[in-house]
Design an enzyme around this catalytic site. Structure first.
Site, PDB file in Angstrom:
ATOM      1  N   GLY A 260      64.616 -69.472  55.856  1.00 21.81           N
ATOM      2  CA  GLY A 260      65.373 -68.525  55.051  1.00 21.81           C
ATOM      3  C   GLY A 260      65.337 -68.888  53.579  1.00 21.81           C
ATOM      4  CB  CYS A 261      67.968 -68.742  50.978  1.00 25.85           C
ATOM      5  SG  CYS A 261      68.455 -67.010  51.119  1.00 25.85           S
ATOM      6  CB  ALA A 262      66.489 -73.703  52.821  1.00 24.41           C
ATOM      7  N   GLY A 263      63.593 -71.944  52.123  1.00 24.61           N
ATOM      8  CA  GLY A 263      62.161 -72.104  52.312  1.00 24.61           C
ATOM      9  C   GLY A 263      61.354 -72.365  51.060  1.00 24.61           C
TER      10      GLY A 263
ATOM     11  CG  PHE B  49      71.914 -74.250  49.341  1.00 27.46           C
ATOM     12  CD1 PHE B  49      72.349 -75.546  49.533  1.00 27.46           C
ATOM     13  CD2 PHE B  49      71.707 -73.800  48.038  1.00 27.46           C
ATOM     14  CE1 PHE B  49      72.584 -76.381  48.443  1.00 27.46           C
ATOM     15  CE2 PHE B  49      71.940 -74.616  46.946  1.00 27.46           C
ATOM     16  CZ  PHE B  49      72.380 -75.914  47.159  1.00 27.46           C
TER      17      PHE B  49
END
Length: 352
Positions: free
Chosen positions: A139-142, A339
């Site tokens: 997700g956004c942590a990628g 995150f």
């Protein structure tokens, strides 16, 4: 040691300014909006997003469609954006497409087998023997997770190796017109489409850039339910908890200090920051936890304002903004942070 040879970004052609968002949402979300148009305007203003980019005209976006159609639209949009970003990154690095030894692709919107990485081999003429790695659940942590994984793969390949990284997210085609809820409203206010691509090499680049020294992952205990997707009958149902800003800040300073201590340095050694702007509250929480001022987070606010949250791609947009506007001095140290689902924190240590 991994050196960033190039970093390029791409967005789709449909721009939605905040003024248009206000008009359209008043119709699409009329049943769940706070009473009065002023309340909608406050929601939009509080998001701190002046515009975002989407893969379909809004008129098409709000038409009913089933999962099969949504998947097709997502895959077409992701393939196009990924191709644009990686092609530009290869050109910037002065490399032929078939010179890559490995390709890391990170995306958590849409689903397809074969995935975007295989399409890029055919679309751009990458080597048929390129090692392919696909990350689908960060997700956004990628953006940070993908960069550090690419650096680790590069280290295993040795001198002379070249690794490409592509992060591409197209949440807009996943929007389901029948999914009219407050959490769908907030998610659609935040998220936009975009892609970023980087080329990593084991030797310094021809132009000033950054080195990736180390990375770490940190999973919060018992927090799997705060962010992600669940499969409904005909669409993906977004999970987006109000606890996210609190989780971001919980233990963040300790984790950053622990990570830096393992590299033999303290928090005061950091001079520049590329932080994922998950939303206004998330970014304010990061600032408070790490004791950062407006100048240190200006790139994150700028990207949030002009692009919204593009999930994994966003932090690489921020890093590009840092490199072009802040221009870190040679020898200075920087931190990347993002995150995502899990609930997870990804950190990377950089130097100019």
């Amino acid at each position: 040691m991994a050196y960033l040879w190039s970093l390029e970004t791409a967005v789709p052609g449909h721009e939605v300014p905040a003024s248009q968002v206000s008009q359209l949402y008043a119709v699409v979300f009329r049943d769940v909006l706070p009473r009065g148009s002023a309340s909608l305007e406050r929601l939009i203003d509080n998001a701190r997003i002046s515009r975002r980019y989407i893969s379909l005209p809004f008129e098409q976006l709000v038409k009913p469609r089933n999962q099969e159609e949504a998947a097709r639209l997502c895959n077409e949009a992701a393939r196009s954006l990924a191709r644009q970003a990686l092609s530009a990154a290869l050109a910037r690095a002065g490399l032929a497409p078939d010179s890559l030894d490995a390709l890391v692709v990170c995306s958590s919107t849409g689903y397809a087998i074969p995935s975007v990485d295989a399409c890029l081999v055919n679309d751009l003429g990458l080597s048929r023997r390129v090692r392919r790695y696909t990350l689908t659940t960060l997700g956004c942590a990628g953006g940070v997770g993908g960069l550090t994984r690419a650096a680790e793969i590069l280290a295993g390949l040795g001198q002379g190796a070249r690794v490409g990284l592509v992060v591409v997210e197209v949440p807009s085609p996943m929007f389901h017109p029948g999914q009219v809820s407050k959490k769908a409203l907030i998610a659609s206010l935040l998220f936009g489409d975009g892609a970023a691509a980087a080329i990593l090499g084991a030797e310094p680049a021809n132009e000033p850039s950054v080195r990736i020294h180390a990375g770490t992952s940190w999973l919060h205990p018992d927090s799997q339910g705060v962010m992600g997707f669940s499969l409904a009958q005909d669409f993906f149902n977004v999970t987006f908890s109000a606890e996210i800003p609190q989780l971001v800040g919980r233990g963040l300073r300790d984790e950053v200090e622990h990570f830096l201590a393992a590299q033999g340095m303290g928090r005061d050694a950091l001079s520049f920051f590329a932080l994922h702007p998950g939303g206004r509250k998330v970014l304010e929480t990061i600032e408070a936890a790490l004791g950062l001022g407006p100048q240190q987070t200006a790139a994150s606010w700028e990207v949030l304002r002009h692009y919204g949250n593009m999930s994994s791609a966003t932090v690489l947009f921020v890093l590009k903004q840092v490199l072009t506007s802040v221009r870190p001095a040679p020898g200075t140290w920087g931190l990347m942070a993002a995150f995502g689902p899990g609930f997870a924190t990804e950190l990377a240590l950089l130097s100019a």
